[in-house]
Design an enzyme around this catalytic site. Structure first.
Site, PDB file in Angstrom:
ATOM      1  N   ASN A   1      -3.491 -12.636  46.805  1.00 19.48           N
ATOM      2  CA  ASN A   1      -3.274 -13.952  47.403  1.00 19.48           C
ATOM      3  C   ASN A   1      -1.921 -14.560  47.103  1.00 19.48           C
ATOM      4  O   ASN A   1      -1.613 -15.645  47.585  1.00 19.48           O
ATOM      5  CB  ASN A   1      -4.367 -14.913  46.921  1.00 19.48           C
ATOM      6  CG  ASN A   1      -4.383 -15.050  45.407  1.00 19.48           C
ATOM      7  OD1 ASN A   1      -4.065 -14.109  44.691  1.00 19.48           O
ATOM      8  ND2 ASN A   1      -4.766 -16.215  44.914  1.00 19.48           N
TER       9      ASN A   1
ATOM     10  N   LYS B   1     -11.754 -17.838  42.140  1.00 17.91           N
ATOM     11  CA  LYS B   1     -10.915 -19.036  42.029  1.00 17.91           C
ATOM     12  C   LYS B   1     -10.654 -19.607  43.410  1.00 17.91           C
ATOM     13  O   LYS B   1     -10.225 -18.898  44.309  1.00 17.91           O
ATOM     14  CB  LYS B   1      -9.597 -18.673  41.333  1.00 17.91           C
ATOM     15  CG  LYS B   1      -8.678 -19.853  41.005  1.00 17.91           C
ATOM     16  CD  LYS B   1      -7.697 -20.177  42.118  1.00 17.91           C
ATOM     17  CE  LYS B   1      -6.685 -19.077  42.338  1.00 17.91           C
ATOM     18  NZ  LYS B   1      -5.689 -19.490  43.404  1.00 17.91           N
TER      19      LYS B   1
ATOM     20  N   THR C   1      -7.074 -54.666   6.375  1.00 18.29           N
ATOM     21  CA  THR C   1      -7.923 -54.972   7.525  1.00 18.29           C
ATOM     22  C   THR C   1      -7.851 -56.442   7.931  1.00 18.29           C
ATOM     23  O   THR C   1      -7.923 -56.771   9.119  1.00 18.29           O
ATOM     24  CB  THR C   1      -9.373 -54.596   7.215  1.00 18.29           C
ATOM     25  OG1 THR C   1      -9.757 -55.193   5.965  1.00 18.29           O
ATOM     26  CG2 THR C   1      -9.530 -53.082   7.108  1.00 18.29           C
TER      27      THR C   1
ATOM     28  N   ASP D   1     -12.557 -45.425  13.791  1.00 18.76           N
ATOM     29  CA  ASP D   1     -12.926 -44.151  13.179  1.00 18.76           C
ATOM     30  C   ASP D   1     -14.394 -44.121  12.760  1.00 18.76           C
ATOM     31  O   ASP D   1     -14.797 -43.271  11.971  1.00 18.76           O
ATOM     32  CB  ASP D   1     -12.023 -43.840  11.984  1.00 18.76           C
ATOM     33  CG  ASP D   1     -12.082 -44.908  10.904  1.00 18.76           C
ATOM     34  OD1 ASP D   1     -12.794 -45.915  11.087  1.00 18.76           O
ATOM     35  OD2 ASP D   1     -11.414 -44.736   9.861  1.00 18.76           O
TER      36      ASP D   1
ATOM     37  N   LEU E   1     -10.403 -51.971  15.180  1.00 20.63           N
ATOM     38  CA  LEU E   1      -9.251 -51.660  14.338  1.00 20.63           C
ATOM     39  C   LEU E   1      -8.939 -50.170  14.436  1.00 20.63           C
ATOM     40  O   LEU E   1      -9.781 -49.326  14.120  1.00 20.63           O
ATOM     41  CB  LEU E   1      -9.532 -52.057  12.889  1.00 20.63           C
ATOM     42  CG  LEU E   1      -9.925 -53.524  12.664  1.00 20.63           C
ATOM     43  CD1 LEU E   1     -10.014 -53.829  11.168  1.00 20.63           C
ATOM     44  CD2 LEU E   1      -8.948 -54.465  13.348  1.00 20.63           C
TER      45      LEU E   1
ATOM     46  N   HIS F   1     -19.311  -6.468  40.623  1.00 22.97           N
ATOM     47  CA  HIS F   1     -18.590  -5.805  39.536  1.00 22.97           C
ATOM     48  C   HIS F   1     -17.079  -5.894  39.718  1.00 22.97           C
ATOM     49  O   HIS F   1     -16.564  -5.700  40.806  1.00 22.97           O
ATOM     50  CB  HIS F   1     -18.924  -4.296  39.438  1.00 22.97           C
ATOM     51  CG  HIS F   1     -20.255  -3.904  39.960  1.00 22.97           C
ATOM     52  ND1 HIS F   1     -21.378  -3.916  39.185  1.00 22.97           N
ATOM     53  CD2 HIS F   1     -20.652  -3.484  41.190  1.00 22.97           C
ATOM     54  CE1 HIS F   1     -22.415  -3.511  39.911  1.00 22.97           C
ATOM     55  NE2 HIS F   1     -21.996  -3.252  41.129  1.00 22.97           N
TER      56      HIS F   1
END
Length: 453
Positions: free
Chosen positions: A382, A347, A77, A100, A6, A359
């Site tokens: 890039n 990346k 319900t 829930d 439910l 660094h």
């Protein structure tokens, strides 16, 4: 077996536009936790009853094995389960769960299902120190269940009962159809209660059995943000306890969050305030410093990740050293013994065996060979505003500090790049690359002096 979940409630007390069952617990919707538990029981039919935010809920949990029934009006319900009946196999029993109530263990549900075999009606109950707000289990002098009474409809004597109904039931499906059709809404809420079915089952001569969970928290539901936060802490402590049993060292089990799947090898150590999201694998002898966030990553054996490092969608080889304050973004691949230090961002780049960027560096869309030293302040340029280009740095290159590499560009094996150089053309192997600059010294220069007030 049929399973009905439910998930149609409005969740007004959440004070949110997001349907209640989609609020996240450990990074995933409450409803997803319930569905995953249901799947472990291998049901023949799995039906989710939706209502408030139906389209959003269906989109979030849609899967080939999940069917949906719609409760257009919130009439209780019992009414909700009735909407699922056309999708159920009447020859199989039906287990009713709640979208829930995310922490119920599969073993608890299996125990209830086993108790309700051979056409019995099964109820999961729990005994609470404070049962306020819950429906009470009413038994006769012989201990047999006679009915379930809701808090608002209970007498003063019934309110003293500590055994409560969790709402989770197992019922014969063919009879359930008749019982739901006979429900009345003559109660304080004007709703059709699923709990009233138990009286109809008893009247029809069905044996009503009960089962209880191992832990009280298995039956806790979410009706407010405070309750959601409480369940989050319970869940995270359960995860931490499992990690400890598996031999993981946690500096503080109360200060680690796993929002997905964390797999750890032997002798892994995790400091405080670390968050793991998605699918994360830590091989043997990995050490994680404090305040790290690691998402969808694979970390090789012997790696050390220092404090305040963020890793997302990266693959790290063995014996790498990362951080502190490093950021590895999706597509970052580090070979064994690579180093990525403080305030370095990587990346969509490959960093070869033993190479170091210790660094203040950005490495994006790059292929870096083995034993390369990247000096502080190096930037791979890039992006031209429309397109991304790759930088290739071959083995044994030394890149001096404050170097810019304007992609697309290739730097040959063994090159040395002087500090402060901008590379915009390919560089042949073994040379020294630098930009010719003239340093000027002017005599007689007087530095400005602040005026005294």
């Amino acid at each position: 077996m049929n399973i009905v979940i439910l998930a149609a409630g409005t969740g007004k007390r959440m004070r949110s536009a997001l349907p209640k069952v989609l609020h996240p617990l450990a990074g995933r919707p409450l409803l997803s936790h319930v569905i995953d538990t249901a799947r472990t029981l291998q049901p023949s039919r799995l039906v989710v009853v939706v209502g408030h935010g139906a389209e959003q809920v269906q989109a979030a949990v849609a899967a080939p094995d999940v069917q949906f029934a719609v409760q257009a009006e919130q009439l209780g319900t019992g009414h909700a389960v009735r909407q699922a009946l056309p999708l159920l196999d009447p020859a199989q029993p039906t287990l009713v769960l709640y979208g829930d109530v995310p922490l119920t263990r599969a073993s608890t549900l299996q125990r209830l299902v086993d108790a309700a075999r051979d056409g019995r009606y099964g109820i999961l109950t729990v005994t609470l120190d404070d049962p306020t707000g819950y429906g009470r289990i009413v038994r006769d002098a012989s201990g047999f269940v006679t009915r379930i009474v809701e808090q608002k409809d209970a007498s003063p004597e019934e309110l003293k009962i500590a055994e409560i109904n969790t709402g989770i039931i197992v019922t014969p499906t063919a009879q359930l159809s008749m019982w739901l059709g006979a429900l009345k809404n003559e109660n304080a809420q004007g709703e059709y209660y699923l709990t009233d079915v138990v009286e109809l089952a008893i009247e029809a001569g069905f044996e009503v059995v009960t089962s209880q969970p191992d832990e009280e928290w298995e039956t806790l539901g979410v009706n407010s943000k405070a309750q959601l936060a409480e369940l989050e802490r319970i869940h995270q402590r359960n995860v931490a306890d499992a990690l400890l049993v598996d031999g993981v060292t946690l500096a503080d089990p109360a200060r680690v969050d796993v929002r997905g799947t964390l797999r750890c090898g032997r002798d892994v150590s995790i400091d405080v305030n670390c968050v793991f999201e998605g699918n994360v694998t830590l091989a043997d002898n990995v050490t994680i410093g404090a305040n790290c966030v690691i998402r969808n990553a694979s970390v090789g054996a012997g790696t050390r990740i220092d404090a305040f490092t963020h890793i997302d969608g990266a693959e790290l080889g063995a014996n790498t050293v990362i951080g502190p304050y490093a950021r590895l973004r999706p597509g970052a691949q580090l070979a064994d013994e690579a180093h990525v230090g403080n305030f370095v961002e990587v990346k969509n780049a490959v960093i070869g065996h033993g190479s170091k960027a210790n660094h203040l560096t950005y490495i994006g869309d790059a292929d870096i060979g083995a034993r390369v030293n990247i000096g502080a302040g190096t930037i791979t340029c890039n992006y031209d505003g429309a397109n991304k280009f790759r930088t290739v740095i071959e083995d044994d290159v030394f890149v001096g500090s404050d170097t810019q590499l304007v992609a697309p560009v290739r730097v040959g094996r063994g090159v040395t790049i002087a500090a402060g150089t901008t590379i915009w053309k390919d560089v042949a192997e073994g040379v020294l690359a630098l930009n010719e600059k003239t340093q000027t010294a002017k005599s007689g220069y007087v530095r400005p002096v602040k005026k005294k007030s």
